[in-house]
Write a protein that holds these residues in place. Structure first.
Motif, PDB file in Angstrom:
ATOM      1  N   GLU A 177       0.822  -1.202   0.000  1.00 21.23           N
ATOM      2  CA  GLU A 177       0.000   0.000   0.000  1.00 21.23           C
ATOM      3  C   GLU A 177       0.860   1.257   0.000  1.00 21.23           C
ATOM      4  O   GLU A 177       0.537   2.243  -0.664  1.00 21.23           O
ATOM      5  N   CYS A 199      -5.966   0.469  -8.175  1.00 17.69           N
ATOM      6  CA  CYS A 199      -6.036   1.739  -8.908  1.00 17.69           C
ATOM      7  C   CYS A 199      -5.417   2.785  -7.981  1.00 17.69           C
ATOM      8  O   CYS A 199      -6.095   3.335  -7.111  1.00 17.69           O
ATOM      9  N   ASN A 200      -4.110   3.001  -8.150  1.00 22.11           N
ATOM     10  CA  ASN A 200      -3.399   3.843  -7.195  1.00 22.11           C
ATOM     11  C   ASN A 200      -3.695   5.330  -7.404  1.00 22.11           C
ATOM     12  O   ASN A 200      -4.267   5.729  -8.437  1.00 22.11           O
ATOM     13  N   PRO A 201      -3.335   6.181  -6.446  1.00 22.09           N
ATOM     14  CA  PRO A 201      -3.635   7.611  -6.539  1.00 22.09           C
ATOM     15  C   PRO A 201      -3.091   8.269  -7.807  1.00 22.09           C
ATOM     16  O   PRO A 201      -3.730   9.160  -8.378  1.00 22.09           O
ATOM     17  N   GLU A 211     -13.488   9.723  -8.774  1.00 21.47           N
ATOM     18  CA  GLU A 211     -13.507   9.190  -7.419  1.00 21.47           C
ATOM     19  C   GLU A 211     -12.110   8.770  -6.989  1.00 21.47           C
ATOM     20  O   GLU A 211     -11.176   8.740  -7.789  1.00 21.47           O
ATOM     21  N   SER A 212     -11.969   8.433  -5.719  1.00 17.36           N
ATOM     22  CA  SER A 212     -10.653   8.042  -5.211  1.00 17.36           C
ATOM     23  C   SER A 212     -10.497   6.531  -5.079  1.00 17.36           C
ATOM     24  O   SER A 212      -9.399   6.017  -5.012  1.00 17.36           O
ATOM     25  N   SER A 213     -11.586   5.805  -5.025  1.00 15.56           N
ATOM     26  CA  SER A 213     -11.518   4.354  -4.840  1.00 15.56           C
ATOM     27  C   SER A 213     -12.432   3.632  -5.823  1.00 15.56           C
ATOM     28  O   SER A 213     -13.616   3.966  -5.951  1.00 15.56           O
ATOM     29  N   TYR A 214     -11.832   2.645  -6.508  1.00 12.71           N
ATOM     30  CA  TYR A 214     -12.598   1.889  -7.508  1.00 12.71           C
ATOM     31  C   TYR A 214     -12.461   0.383  -7.311  1.00 12.71           C
ATOM     32  O   TYR A 214     -12.869  -0.391  -8.156  1.00 12.71           O
ATOM     33  N   ILE A 215     -11.878  -0.028  -6.207  1.00 15.94           N
ATOM     34  CA  ILE A 215     -11.637  -1.447  -5.966  1.00 15.94           C
ATOM     35  C   ILE A 215     -12.954  -2.219  -5.970  1.00 15.94           C
ATOM     36  O   ILE A 215     -13.918  -1.851  -5.304  1.00 15.94           O
TER      37      ILE A 215
END
Length: 285
Positions: A177, A199-201, A211-215
């Protein structure tokens, strides 16, 4: 063969054992429950050190732990050392009649040892230490007590090994991480169901994703405005062929942008493909 009393006690302990997630608390719990079950006055868990030659006191029950930690213990010396060396349990009804017994522990702690039951704590991979319990309050330690403690030692070794694996996984996850967070280039990866696993920053920033998170989300949905990404990830997953140091022109937010990229396959230790990814960087502003 264990009787009903020992079997019930073992079942109750094991039912709680695998829900203890800190090594120190694990040994304290097992030692305390073991002593209570076989009605022992005291007990100690000795942990074998990395050199395989020495042991130190991990925890104690019913005896001064701080005093014990002042003493050095060697594998092969004393009854606990003998058990650590030969990986065999030892049941000593009268320590005065056993030449393996060392009086120095009693002299330093002030405890009077009459009898000892000591078992190894080992798994298929290694021996972690020994559990030693002292002085049955009523009568003498029995063969059933020995079998109970032996089984408890083996199950504790499995639980401890699992804790070490969890700690290793947690450490690896934290490291990964951190690397992803600080990676200057973008990284997007998908699994066999075409869902986003990474999908890193930097990827979010370069691709101008809202968006910031797509996991766990569908790659086709997340990357619908950049169909080239969807196609190259799909092609890599299907063909199982990777590309290195390639360049392409993409339209990002209405601006033509040169991007350098490398595709990767994500596999398990047995080389089974679990997904595909792309590492990329913007080459022009």
């Amino acid at each position: 063969m264990l009787g009903t009393y020992h079997l019930n006690a073992l079942f109750e302990i094991l039912n709680k054992l695998h829900f203890v997630y800190e090594p120190q608390k694990l040994w304290q719990f097992v030692l305390e429950q073991g002593c209570k079950t076989v009605q022992a006055e005291a007990g100690t868990y000795f942990e074998i050190q990395a050199d395989g030659k020495t042991m130190h006191v991990g925890t104690a029950y019913g005896i001064d732990e701080n005093r014990l930690k002042e003493i050095s213990f060697e594998v092969g010396a004393g009854i606990s050392g003998w058990v650590a060396q030969y990986h065999q349990p030892a049941l000593v009804v009268d320590v005065r009649q056993d030449n393996r017994f060392s009086k120095k522990v009693d002299l330093i702690t002030g405890f009077t040892t009459r009898s000892i039951l000591c078992v190894p704590v080992f798994s298929q991979k290694r021996t972690y230490g020994v559990l030693e319990i002292l002085n049955r309050k009523s009568g003498q330690f029995s063969p059933q007590d020995q079998e109970f403690m032996t089984l408890l030692g083996r199950q504790t070794a499995v639980a401890y090994q699992n804790l070490l694996l969890l700690d290793e996984v947690s450490h690896t996850k934290t490291l990964l991480e951190s690397l992803l967070l600080n990676l200057s280039g973008g990284l997007v990866a998908i699994d066999l169901d075409r869902k986003i696993t990474i999908c890193n920053p930097a990827a979010v920033s370069i691709l101008h994703l809202p968006e910031s998170s797509y996991i766990g989300k569908s790659s086709a949905e997340v990357l619908k405005t950049i169909p080239w990404f969807v196609k190259i990830l799909e092609d890599t997953l299907v063909s199982k062929a990777t590309m290195s140091r390639q360049e392409t022109l993409l339209t990002l937010q209405g601006e033509e942008t040169k991007v350098g990229y490398t595709t990767i396959l994500i596999s398990d230790p047995a080389k089974k493909v679990l997904g595909a990814g792309i590492i990329f960087q913007k080459l022009t502003r």
